[in-house]
Design a protein around this motif. Structure first.
Motif, PDB file in Angstrom:
ATOM      1  N   GLU A  11      64.494  64.805   9.285  1.00 57.79           N
ATOM      2  CA  GLU A  11      63.786  64.862   8.082  1.00 57.79           C
ATOM      3  C   GLU A  11      63.427  66.029   8.091  1.00 57.79           C
ATOM      4  O   GLU A  11      63.180  66.957   7.395  1.00 57.79           O
ATOM      5  N   PHE A  12      63.415  66.851   8.866  1.00 56.87           N
ATOM      6  CA  PHE A  12      63.176  68.812   9.229  1.00 56.87           C
ATOM      7  C   PHE A  12      64.275  69.106   7.890  1.00 56.87           C
ATOM      8  O   PHE A  12      64.568  70.527   7.340  1.00 56.87           O
ATOM      9  N   LEU A  13      65.922  68.393   7.873  1.00 59.20           N
ATOM     10  CA  LEU A  13      66.471  68.717   6.857  1.00 59.20           C
ATOM     11  C   LEU A  13      66.322  67.739   5.457  1.00 59.20           C
ATOM     12  O   LEU A  13      67.528  68.482   5.029  1.00 59.20           O
ATOM     13  N   GLY A  39      59.341  74.784   7.470  1.00 58.29           N
ATOM     14  CA  GLY A  39      59.395  75.122   9.060  1.00 58.29           C
ATOM     15  C   GLY A  39      59.518  76.114   9.300  1.00 58.29           C
ATOM     16  O   GLY A  39      59.083  76.232  10.368  1.00 58.29           O
ATOM     17  N   GLU A  40      59.567  77.194   7.780  1.00 54.10           N
ATOM     18  CA  GLU A  40      60.288  78.775   8.821  1.00 54.10           C
ATOM     19  C   GLU A  40      58.966  78.870   8.594  1.00 54.10           C
ATOM     20  O   GLU A  40      58.363  79.650  10.124  1.00 54.10           O
ATOM     21  N   ALA A  41      57.408  78.740   8.372  1.00 55.37           N
ATOM     22  CA  ALA A  41      55.960  79.468   8.075  1.00 55.37           C
ATOM     23  C   ALA A  41      55.885  78.635   9.242  1.00 55.37           C
ATOM     24  O   ALA A  41      54.111  78.816  10.350  1.00 55.37           O
ATOM     25  N   TYR A  42      56.235  77.424   9.875  1.00 54.48           N
ATOM     26  CA  TYR A  42      55.419  76.147  11.155  1.00 54.48           C
ATOM     27  C   TYR A  42      56.414  77.294  12.223  1.00 54.48           C
ATOM     28  O   TYR A  42      55.509  77.504  13.297  1.00 54.48           O
ATOM     29  N   LEU A  43      56.844  77.936  11.946  1.00 58.26           N
ATOM     30  CA  LEU A  43      57.638  78.529  13.400  1.00 58.26           C
ATOM     31  C   LEU A  43      56.993  79.583  13.891  1.00 58.26           C
ATOM     32  O   LEU A  43      57.036  80.548  14.685  1.00 58.26           O
ATOM     33  N   ALA A  44      56.884  80.455  12.563  1.00 59.81           N
ATOM     34  CA  ALA A  44      56.124  81.489  12.468  1.00 59.81           C
ATOM     35  C   ALA A  44      54.482  81.069  12.742  1.00 59.81           C
ATOM     36  O   ALA A  44      54.517  81.927  14.102  1.00 59.81           O
ATOM     37  N   TRP A  45      53.464  80.204  12.700  1.00 61.66           N
ATOM     38  CA  TRP A  45      52.771  79.233  13.558  1.00 61.66           C
ATOM     39  C   TRP A  45      52.802  79.494  14.735  1.00 61.66           C
ATOM     40  O   TRP A  45      52.231  80.125  14.773  1.00 61.66           O
ATOM     41  N   SER A  46      53.851  79.279  14.669  1.00 60.59           N
ATOM     42  CA  SER A  46      53.964  78.608  16.606  1.00 60.59           C
ATOM     43  C   SER A  46      54.661  79.764  17.381  1.00 60.59           C
ATOM     44  O   SER A  46      54.202  80.376  18.673  1.00 60.59           O
ATOM     45  N   ARG A  47      54.793  80.942  16.381  1.00 57.62           N
ATOM     46  CA  ARG A  47      55.844  82.601  17.656  1.00 57.62           C
ATOM     47  C   ARG A  47      53.982  83.079  17.628  1.00 57.62           C
ATOM     48  O   ARG A  47      53.175  83.361  18.551  1.00 57.62           O
ATOM     49  N   TYR A  48      53.049  83.108  16.271  1.00 54.61           N
ATOM     50  CA  TYR A  48      51.434  83.957  16.318  1.00 54.61           C
ATOM     51  C   TYR A  48      50.446  83.111  17.802  1.00 54.61           C
ATOM     52  O   TYR A  48      50.282  84.024  18.301  1.00 54.61           O
ATOM     53  N   GLN A  49      50.812  81.425  17.082  1.00 53.50           N
ATOM     54  CA  GLN A  49      49.992  81.093  18.962  1.00 53.50           C
ATOM     55  C   GLN A  49      50.342  81.488  20.194  1.00 53.50           C
ATOM     56  O   GLN A  49      49.691  81.862  21.420  1.00 53.50           O
ATOM     57  N   SER A  50      51.862  81.192  20.982  1.00 53.78           N
ATOM     58  CA  SER A  50      52.623  81.794  21.640  1.00 53.78           C
ATOM     59  C   SER A  50      52.044  82.988  22.201  1.00 53.78           C
ATOM     60  O   SER A  50      51.769  83.901  22.806  1.00 53.78           O
ATOM     61  N   ILE A  51      51.753  84.348  21.268  1.00 52.28           N
ATOM     62  CA  ILE A  51      52.060  85.783  20.915  1.00 52.28           C
ATOM     63  C   ILE A  51      50.240  85.632  21.826  1.00 52.28           C
ATOM     64  O   ILE A  51      49.955  86.203  22.770  1.00 52.28           O
ATOM     65  N   ALA A  52      49.526  84.625  21.455  1.00 51.15           N
ATOM     66  CA  ALA A  52      47.653  84.777  21.628  1.00 51.15           C
ATOM     67  C   ALA A  52      47.760  84.588  22.823  1.00 51.15           C
ATOM     68  O   ALA A  52      46.957  85.683  23.316  1.00 51.15           O
ATOM     69  N   ILE A  53      48.687  83.464  23.318  1.00 52.14           N
ATOM     70  CA  ILE A  53      48.546  83.277  24.706  1.00 52.14           C
ATOM     71  C   ILE A  53      49.008  83.960  25.816  1.00 52.14           C
ATOM     72  O   ILE A  53      48.211  84.351  26.356  1.00 52.14           O
ATOM     73  N   VAL A  54      50.062  84.533  25.324  1.00 50.76           N
ATOM     74  CA  VAL A  54      50.512  85.491  26.388  1.00 50.76           C
ATOM     75  C   VAL A  54      50.049  86.841  26.449  1.00 50.76           C
ATOM     76  O   VAL A  54      49.680  87.323  27.354  1.00 50.76           O
ATOM     77  N   TYR A  55      49.238  86.830  25.127  1.00 50.98           N
ATOM     78  CA  TYR A  55      48.193  88.175  25.214  1.00 50.98           C
ATOM     79  C   TYR A  55      47.179  87.581  26.209  1.00 50.98           C
ATOM     80  O   TYR A  55      46.665  88.902  27.455  1.00 50.98           O
ATOM     81  N   ARG A 117      55.049  83.537   6.277  1.00 50.38           N
ATOM     82  CA  ARG A 117      54.176  84.537   7.244  1.00 50.38           C
ATOM     83  C   ARG A 117      54.133  85.499   6.045  1.00 50.38           C
ATOM     84  O   ARG A 117      53.357  86.216   6.306  1.00 50.38           O
ATOM     85  N   GLN A 118      54.682  86.532   5.011  1.00 51.90           N
ATOM     86  CA  GLN A 118      54.454  87.761   4.301  1.00 51.90           C
ATOM     87  C   GLN A 118      53.049  87.729   3.762  1.00 51.90           C
ATOM     88  O   GLN A 118      52.703  88.160   3.432  1.00 51.90           O
TER      89      GLN A 118
END
Length: 178
Positions: A11-13, A39-55, A117-118
């Motif tokens: 389903e992802f493809l 999927g690319e948008a979701y991955l960007a969201w995931s990256r932002y989420q992880s960055i905020a938590i690591v911050y 993301r853009q």
């Protein structure tokens, strides 16, 4: 990291078999393109989420190193993990924090594949001069509502104009200052 991206559920493809994509018709490939965009948008969201938590873990709750401050250490780690420049890593961190703290509802539109993301970067940059938390919360709510209620794709210009109109309505000085 074990496992490969080719192990994703079909389903992802959008049902296209990665081993034999030529067997799928045009309509299926068009659906796959839409699915990949989401999927690319979701991955960007995931990256932002992880960055905020690591911050939070390294900067807010951590202890600084002897030679560099905690924020610099955090950006350096993002830079290294993402294999990007320090400037790019600093942008990711700034955007992640702005989205979490100022535009949490708009951030959900990235998670849900409504914006890329853009386009999220456009919203962040067009609202960055708003200093009043109440105005910012109202803008976040209104922008998210409009994004979810309108059908079709958003262009950078269309989104920028919509956000600028809302900013002007809520805080005319922020538009003039820009």
């Amino acid at each position: 990291m074990s496992g490969e991206w080719t192990d994703l559920p079909a389903e992802f493809l959008a049902g296209v078999d990665p081993a034999h994509p030529e067997l799928s018709d045009t309509a299926t490939h068009m659906e796959r393109i839409r699915s990949v965009r989401h999927g690319e948008a979701y991955l960007a969201w995931s990256r932002y989420q992880s960055i905020a938590i690591v911050y939070d873990q390294l900067v807010v709750n951590g202890t600084g190193g002897f030679f560099i401050d905690r924020y610099t250490e955090m950006v350096t780690r993002v830079c290294r993990e993402d294999a990007i420049t320090r400037y790019q890593a600093d942008r990711w961190v700034g955007e992640a924090l702005a989205l979490r703290e100022r535009l949490p509802k708009v951030l959900t539109t990235l998670r849900d594949g409504i914006l890329s993301r853009q386009l999220i970067q456009t919203v962040v940059s067009r609202t960055d001069l708003i200093s009043d938390d109440t105005i910012m919360a109202d803008l976040d709510t209104e922008i998210e509502r409009i994004l979810r209620s309108r059908k079709g794709a958003w262009t950078t210009v269309r989104l920028r104009d919509m956000v600028d109109r809302l900013v002007f309505r809520h805080d005319p000085d922020a538009v003039r200052e820009r």
